[in-house]
Design an enzyme around this catalytic site. Structure first.
Site, PDB file in Angstrom:
ATOM      1  N   CYS A 111       0.825  -1.204   0.000  1.00  0.00           N
ATOM      2  CA  CYS A 111       0.000   0.000   0.000  1.00  0.00           C
ATOM      3  C   CYS A 111       0.862   1.259   0.000  1.00  0.00           C
ATOM      4  CB  CYS A 111      -0.965   0.036   1.172  1.00  0.00           C
ATOM      5  SG  CYS A 111      -2.138   1.404   1.020  1.00  0.00           S
ATOM      6  N   ASP A 171       1.117  -9.876  -2.877  1.00  0.00           N
ATOM      7  CA  ASP A 171       2.312  -9.038  -2.739  1.00  0.00           C
ATOM      8  C   ASP A 171       3.570  -9.663  -3.327  1.00  0.00           C
ATOM      9  OD1 ASP A 171       0.665  -7.297  -1.420  1.00  0.00           O
ATOM     10  OD2 ASP A 171       1.448  -7.730   0.591  1.00  0.00           O
ATOM     11  N   LYS A 174       0.497  -3.096  -4.332  1.00  0.00           N
ATOM     12  CA  LYS A 174       0.372  -4.281  -3.486  1.00  0.00           C
ATOM     13  C   LYS A 174      -0.694  -4.012  -2.415  1.00  0.00           C
ATOM     14  CE  LYS A 174       5.122  -5.755  -4.402  1.00  0.00           C
ATOM     15  NZ  LYS A 174       4.744  -6.901  -5.255  1.00  0.00           N
ATOM     16  N   CYS A 201      -6.335   2.284  -3.505  1.00  0.00           N
ATOM     17  CA  CYS A 201      -5.707   2.803  -2.297  1.00  0.00           C
ATOM     18  C   CYS A 201      -6.626   3.849  -1.678  1.00  0.00           C
ATOM     19  CB  CYS A 201      -4.348   3.415  -2.625  1.00  0.00           C
ATOM     20  SG  CYS A 201      -3.404   3.911  -1.169  1.00  0.00           S
TER      21      CYS A 201
END
Length: 419
Positions: free
Chosen positions: A165, A302, A310, A345
């Site tokens: 993130c 990830d 990720k 995000c």
């Protein structure tokens, strides 16, 4: 000892559990096993708001045993080495597990040791980090102590990419600044963002919007500034600063509080495996998520070499592609190029607002709600961050329900360069 499974999954995080449970819903009879040593499963997107004092650790954790379908075998051990020529995985215990199909998704590792002195001071001396369940609650303690103190210097760091993130290092900064503002003491603090990268965010469309948030709080930005050492007892951080000509110098900064984002990489047992590319990530086709050399091996989450953000949102879009392509391989059907690099995000810009940044490969803006300007901070996305997205994670994604919210790049064009 040895055992065999039709599908073997390495990693019981968001990706591993979702793949297992999704495939189980499609096929009641396929033999599935998961290798996962941890008994606890964390909703990591919640760590930001734990650090900001708006969530609790209890809300982010469940027992691993309660998430894995009872018909899926849970191998509570560590994967140690891979032998793809014989379709086997050797466990840390020495046991060997063979498979017909393998999914590799153990996540990434936090490389605390890459910042000199960090391991000795993290979790004390007002050195905190939201990136681990062991340290995230201390972030909120540090913010409370800063509020009580009423003034000081608060530093927030971001290392070189890739990390989990990419927005998380600045999300907690905005939550801390909003706490200071709500107490009427923001002007008494020097809040600074020290980013090893060259901009607020990797996608200019959102970076421009975030610079407005930074200006609103009076935050100072320091780009091309990478934390390399820390002396917690003396409240001193050492940064390597790179100038426009590529010259590097070291600068010492004092702080009253520092939130550190550690460097991150693929787990060592992946780096040393036959599946890794030169950078250590599992080498897959970025659209099918099938390994480039071993056709019965897939990877997502990830640890995959894909260039998407990720995030758990990326995993949600990757799971159906992996499940469908394993099924296609079993049925001798062609691979589906179903993953476009989508990631999301939710950027917490205050304790009541979020910018929902959604994007795909190449930085393409891909909003799921095209009537709303994706650069705007909104209260509704804060509710999503605290309530809606966690509910989707626990009750839909992890349980293997297939659901989709279409994302479309074309709608974002009307917002470009419009304020």
């Amino acid at each position: 000892m040895s055992q065999h499974h039709t599908l073997l999954i390495v990693g019981g995080g968001a990706a591993g559990v979702s793949v297992a449970n999704t495939l189980r819903r499609q096929d009641k009879n396929i033999d599935i096993a998961i290798i996962e040593p941890s008994e606890k499963h964390y909703y990591q997107p919640g760590f930001t708001i734990i650090g900001g004092g708006a969530y609790t650790m209890k809300q982010t954790v469940k027992n691993e045993a309660d998430l894995i379908n009872p018909s899926v075998k849970w191998i509570k051990d560590y994967a140690d080495t891979f032998q793809p020529e014989t379709n086997t995985v050797t466990l840390r215990s020495g046991d060997v597990v063979s498979y017909d199909y393998l999914v590799v998704c153990p996540g990434l590792q936090l490389d605390w040791q890459k910042i000199a002195g960090l391991q000795d001071t993290i979790g004390k001396n007002n050195v905190c980090s939201n990136y681990s369940p062991d340290t995230v609650e201390y972030t909120w303690q540090c913010i409370q102590e800063m509020v009580a103190k009423g003034s000081g210097t608060a530093l927030f760091t971001q290392p070189p990419m890739p990390i989990k993130c990419a927005g998380a290092p600045q999300k907690i900064m905005y939550l801390a600044a909003d706490r200071f503002r709500k107490h009427g003491i923001l002007d008494k603090f020097s809040v600074e963002f020290c980013n090893a990268g060259p901009a607020m965010f990797g996608i200019p469309f959102f970076a421009k919007a975030l610079m407005k948030v930074v200006a609103e709080y009076g935050i100072k930005t320091n780009f091309n500034t990478n934390l390399v050492a820390i002396d917690g007892a003396n409240k001193t951080a050492t940064f390597e600063v790179t100038d426009a000509d590529g010259n590097k110098t070291q600068v010492n900064r004092t702080f009253d509080m520092i939130h550190v984002t550690p460097s991150q990489s693929a787990p060592d047992f992946i780096k040393n495996s036959p599946f890794a590319n030169a950078a250590g990530w599992v080498d897959v086709n970025d659209k099918t998520l099938q390994h480039t050399k071993y056709p019965n091996v897939f990877s997502l989450g990830d640890v995959a070499c894909t260039t998407n953000a990720k995030t758990a949102a990326a995993v949600r879009k990757q799971v159906p592609v992996v499940v469908d392509n394993i099924t296609n391989l079993m049925n001798q059907a062609p691979m589906r190029e179903g993953y476009d690099g989508y990631g999301s995000c939710p950027l917490t810009t205050s304790l009541s607002s979020v910018i929902l940044a959604e994007f795909a490969y190449g930085g393409k803006i891909t909003p799921s709600f095209p009537l709303l300007d994706p650069r705007k901070s909104r209260w509704i996305w804060w509710i999503g961050k605290k309530i809606g997205f966690p509910w989707m994670y626990w009750h839909l994604m992890l349980k293997g329900y297939r659901f989709d919210i279409p994302h479309l790049a074309s709608y974002a064009e009307k917002f470009v360069d419009k304020d």
